[in-house]
Design a protein around this motif. Structure first.
Motif, PDB file in Angstrom:
ATOM      1  N   MET B 276      44.664  39.818  22.525  1.00 46.60           N
ATOM      2  CA  MET B 276      45.837  39.715  23.386  1.00 46.60           C
ATOM      3  C   MET B 276      45.387  39.720  24.846  1.00 46.60           C
ATOM      4  O   MET B 276      44.401  40.368  25.183  1.00 46.60           O
ATOM      5  CB  MET B 276      46.775  40.888  23.119  1.00 46.60           C
ATOM      6  N   ASN B 277      46.117  38.994  25.677  1.00 47.59           N
ATOM      7  CA  ASN B 277      45.817  39.012  27.109  1.00 47.59           C
ATOM      8  C   ASN B 277      47.037  39.530  27.887  1.00 47.59           C
ATOM      9  O   ASN B 277      47.992  40.031  27.283  1.00 47.59           O
ATOM     10  CB  ASN B 277      45.349  37.626  27.579  1.00 47.59           C
ATOM     11  N   ASP B 278      46.987  39.398  29.211  1.00 54.81           N
ATOM     12  CA  ASP B 278      48.067  39.963  30.026  1.00 54.81           C
ATOM     13  C   ASP B 278      49.420  39.321  29.719  1.00 54.81           C
ATOM     14  O   ASP B 278      50.470  39.976  29.835  1.00 54.81           O
ATOM     15  CB  ASP B 278      47.742  39.821  31.522  1.00 54.81           C
ATOM     16  N   VAL B 279      49.404  38.045  29.319  1.00 50.69           N
ATOM     17  CA  VAL B 279      50.663  37.383  28.950  1.00 50.69           C
ATOM     18  C   VAL B 279      51.188  37.972  27.633  1.00 50.69           C
ATOM     19  O   VAL B 279      52.375  38.289  27.510  1.00 50.69           O
ATOM     20  CB  VAL B 279      50.460  35.857  28.841  1.00 50.69           C
ATOM     21  N   SER B 280      50.281  38.173  26.681  1.00 46.06           N
ATOM     22  CA  SER B 280      50.683  38.792  25.403  1.00 46.06           C
ATOM     23  C   SER B 280      51.301  40.170  25.666  1.00 46.06           C
ATOM     24  O   SER B 280      52.325  40.540  25.081  1.00 46.06           O
ATOM     25  CB  SER B 280      49.462  38.972  24.490  1.00 46.06           C
ATOM     26  N   ARG B 281      50.654  40.945  26.526  1.00 48.99           N
ATOM     27  CA  ARG B 281      51.144  42.293  26.851  1.00 48.99           C
ATOM     28  C   ARG B 281      52.525  42.227  27.491  1.00 48.99           C
ATOM     29  O   ARG B 281      53.387  43.066  27.222  1.00 48.99           O
ATOM     30  CB  ARG B 281      50.194  42.995  27.828  1.00 48.99           C
ATOM     31  N   ALA B 282      52.735  41.227  28.357  1.00 50.34           N
ATOM     32  CA  ALA B 282      54.040  41.108  29.030  1.00 50.34           C
ATOM     33  C   ALA B 282      55.125  40.754  28.013  1.00 50.34           C
ATOM     34  O   ALA B 282      56.260  41.241  28.110  1.00 50.34           O
ATOM     35  CB  ALA B 282      53.965  40.061  30.143  1.00 50.34           C
ATOM     36  N   ILE B 283      54.809  39.928  27.030  1.00 51.81           N
ATOM     37  CA  ILE B 283      55.799  39.592  25.988  1.00 51.81           C
ATOM     38  C   ILE B 283      56.148  40.853  25.194  1.00 51.81           C
ATOM     39  O   ILE B 283      57.313  41.106  24.880  1.00 51.81           O
ATOM     40  CB  ILE B 283      55.281  38.463  25.075  1.00 51.81           C
ATOM     41  N   ILE B 284      55.144  41.655  24.898  1.00 53.40           N
ATOM     42  CA  ILE B 284      55.410  42.923  24.206  1.00 53.40           C
ATOM     43  C   ILE B 284      56.360  43.785  25.040  1.00 53.40           C
ATOM     44  O   ILE B 284      57.340  44.337  24.518  1.00 53.40           O
ATOM     45  CB  ILE B 284      54.095  43.681  23.923  1.00 53.40           C
ATOM     46  N   ALA B 285      56.102  43.871  26.335  1.00 57.85           N
ATOM     47  CA  ALA B 285      56.958  44.688  27.200  1.00 57.85           C
ATOM     48  C   ALA B 285      58.408  44.189  27.156  1.00 57.85           C
ATOM     49  O   ALA B 285      59.355  44.989  27.149  1.00 57.85           O
ATOM     50  CB  ALA B 285      56.424  44.682  28.633  1.00 57.85           C
ATOM     51  N   LEU B 286      58.586  42.871  27.110  1.00 54.20           N
ATOM     52  CA  LEU B 286      59.946  42.311  27.042  1.00 54.20           C
ATOM     53  C   LEU B 286      60.635  42.684  25.733  1.00 54.20           C
ATOM     54  O   LEU B 286      61.810  43.060  25.711  1.00 54.20           O
ATOM     55  CB  LEU B 286      59.918  40.783  27.173  1.00 54.20           C
ATOM     56  N   ILE B 287      59.907  42.567  24.627  1.00 49.33           N
ATOM     57  CA  ILE B 287      60.515  42.866  23.322  1.00 49.33           C
ATOM     58  C   ILE B 287      60.796  44.366  23.194  1.00 49.33           C
ATOM     59  O   ILE B 287      61.831  44.773  22.654  1.00 49.33           O
ATOM     60  CB  ILE B 287      59.605  42.359  22.175  1.00 49.33           C
ATOM     61  N   VAL B 288      59.887  45.190  23.704  1.00 50.97           N
ATOM     62  CA  VAL B 288      60.112  46.649  23.667  1.00 50.97           C
ATOM     63  C   VAL B 288      61.392  46.998  24.435  1.00 50.97           C
ATOM     64  O   VAL B 288      62.229  47.769  23.963  1.00 50.97           O
ATOM     65  CB  VAL B 288      58.894  47.404  24.246  1.00 50.97           C
TER      66      VAL B 288
END
Lengths: 409, 409
Positions: B276-288
């Motif tokens: 995962m990269n910073d974009v993957s992490r940001a998508i996780i933050a949105l779903i959380v």
């Protein structure tokens, strides 16, 4: 009339075996032991002056010139109360002629010589300096380990800043926490070649505080208990042996594995916690490749990255390798001119921002891309250092009336 | 003279309980069971035509029009040999009048309807389509589970593409692997409202292949064995129950926890593996955050992210929520005009790139920053689908002379 005042400084420490999880959140008792290297106070330190005076109307504290609220029952209040209790029990009750300082209010001024923006936790050095200055003020006949019991209640990792060199925080088993304290694994003088390079990484994301993050991990990770019970105890023994034998390869292997595992259990938390970002990952890739080349040449690992609860890398290495590691980092993470302080004189007056950055022979350049200036916004070179220092009156942070002096930040 | 030829298509599957680690690298036997959702072939599929002919001089295979080498002893050769063995044992030996197709060489052409650049693993759908087309050609009287034993030897997760709906790969315990196969947990028709949104994430870093990565984890992670023995078995039971009860909240909780844990053990590997990269992490933050708002409103979790061995997010959600999730993603990850195919007609002809992207009420906008166009370079909307399909002669990928037809990619 006497002035009762003392000034002390205390160092930053960076863990190799990570503290992550409390079994008692009030006493700050950890779920596992941890181990750190104390960094040198010539480069990074907190300095604290404490004064006790019968004219003071309350306990007050200024941090970097700004007054902080000492909340009743809070961590700061607990540390001050515990130190007053020790003063009474260990000094005043035994030597009735000593002044009753424990009954006076205190004024405390503390100053960090590194900017908050550097992203380095100041709570460890800060609480260690607080406890050290009060111990000096109160003339407490106690060991750093005893003081570490109190610093621990301010901020867990602060207990490890009570010693120089290589320091273990033994988790302990008692409910009252009296065996959860810092012990010296080896002094600074045992391995003075241990250097550290801090890479200050830019981050545009608000991180999860370590206090709330670690408790979420305790509550939701299905891997943490295995780490606590089966992984950390072996690593504590192995890294202590590596330090005693000055075996850098083993030290590096364990340090990197434990940094990885701390971030792994953070990721195994619900919702997941990320402290490293793409820049952090790229620095790891550089160090992995740097070590691969070194191992291939028969030299073993020469560098160890470790990450705390943020994106900054701390790279441990021996003195002889620091220059080539700085060259490596600067090649992929260009530095602004004038930003790097070459305190060890490695570059003979040339600004590292203008060196271009060399690679060691055999290094595979493709392991990372070159970033823009500012991705790594600063490099701090330091080394293993000593424990808290008692400073002279000329270093006092309080003026004659017990107010903080005005200091340039 | 008869033409012996068959064409089949097979779906992509995306795991909710992740496969990571082999106990037998030749037979591809996993260290733990896994479970996936089969995606719809109307949107993502591999199509394969197989022909057997006594005039062919060798087994040959074309993938997307390009001939691939069938290495002796390799995965492809193993699958073809196993299928010929089944033809002989299950058909020719029992019905002597059947043509001896197992003695003929085969020509095979395979085509994926999704670009390789999408970063979606095509090996699962590819091997499932290969095995399905040969099973059809050879008229094998065997179940999808039996075929899954062979597809598994091509690519582990391919075995799960032999069924539609919700599919478990039972790890099995036998050394010969005969109990390591796919079983249907629930068919597509059980929960047709299960939709998926694939966020194709740009990455400038070469990833670690899953084959080598998972073995490094097996060899070096001190957490993986705990996951295998104590975590996955409970999750397999719990998510199967959640699927049977159509309990999306529980399905989402387990899916996200297992994605996190897969990436946690990858990070606990030496050297560490990051997908995962910073974009993957940001998508996780949105779903959380999206789920936090939903839970607060009493609706439970409405979305579940999951990441395989790369930075792409797959977001499972129920049909009724897809539109607002696309709006959410598009707000933070602007899309190029014309890039999104609205196959379900959610936006009534308006390009999502021009909607601006709405947020649900109560959503904390500060959980992520807005990225540039291209950070998420594509969105693919699909849903749970059926298993391999037998296609008619008009869909053949081979021309009359047994060479691949020219197809637009």
């Amino acid at each position: 009339m006497s002035v009762y005042q003392a000034t002390a400084s205390a160092p930053v420490n960076i863990a190799c075996i990570k503290y992550w999880g409390k079994r008692d959140t009030k006493l700050i008792l950890p779920t596992n032991s941890s181990l750190s290297v104390t960094l040198h106070q010539d480069h990074l330190r907190s300095t604290t002056t404490s004064r006790a005076d019968p004219s003071f109307e309350s306990d007050r504290l200024w941090l970097n010139g700004k007054e902080e609220d000492i909340k009743a029952g809070g961590r700061m209040a607990t540390c001050i109360a515990e130190m007053k209790r020790l003063r009474k029990e260990e000094v005043e009750d035994k030597q009735p002629n000593e002044p009753k300082l424990s009954s006076y209010h205190v004024h405390i001024a503390s100053f960090n010589n590194f900017p908050t923006a550097a992203g380095l936790a100041s709570s460890a050095s800060g609480f260690a300096a607080l406890v050290s200055s009060l111990a000096q003020l109160y003339k407490l006949p106690v060991s750093p380990s005893t003081l570490s019991l109190i610093a621990r209640q301010g901020s867990g990792s602060a207990c490890r800043s009570l010693y120089g060199g290589f320091v273990a925080w033994e988790q302990g088993t008692r409910a009252d926490g009296l065996d959860s304290l810092a012990v010296e694994v080896a002094p600074q003088s045992h391995w003075p070649e241990m250097h550290a390079l801090i890479c200050v990484v830019s981050d545009d994301k608000k991180g999860t505080s370590s206090t709330s993050g670690m408790q979420r991990t305790v509550e939701t990770s299905t891997l943490l208990q295995h780490r606590i019970a089966h992984v950390v105890p072996k690593r504590m023994a192995a890294i202590s042996a590596a330090i005693k034998a000055r075996d850098f390869d083993a030290f590096a292997q364990i340090t990197m594995a434990d940094s990885n595992q701390f971030h792994a259990v953070a990721l195994d938390t619900e919702p997941p916690i990320f402290y490293m970002n793409d820049v952090s990952r790229a620095i790891i890739a550089l160090i992995v490749e740097y070590n691969r080349v070194s191992v291939e040449k028969g030299h073993g690992r020469k560098a160890a990255y470790t990450y705390d609860a943020g994106p900054n890398a701390v790279i441990y290495t021996l003195k002889e390798n620091v220059k080539e590691i700085i060259e490596l980092i600067v090649r992929y993470f260009p530095q602004a001119v004038g930003s790097f302080k070459d305190v060890f004189g490695l570059f003979g007056g040339v600004d590292v921002a203008q060196t271009g950055g060399k690679l060691v022979e055999g290094f595979n350049e493709a392991v990372a891309k070159k970033f823009e200036v500012g991705a790594v916004k600063g490099l701090i070179h330091t080394k293993v250092g000593d424990g808290p220092r008692a400073l002279g009156a000329e270093e006092s942070l309080l003026n004659a009336s017990g107010q903080p002096k005005t200091l340039a930040a």
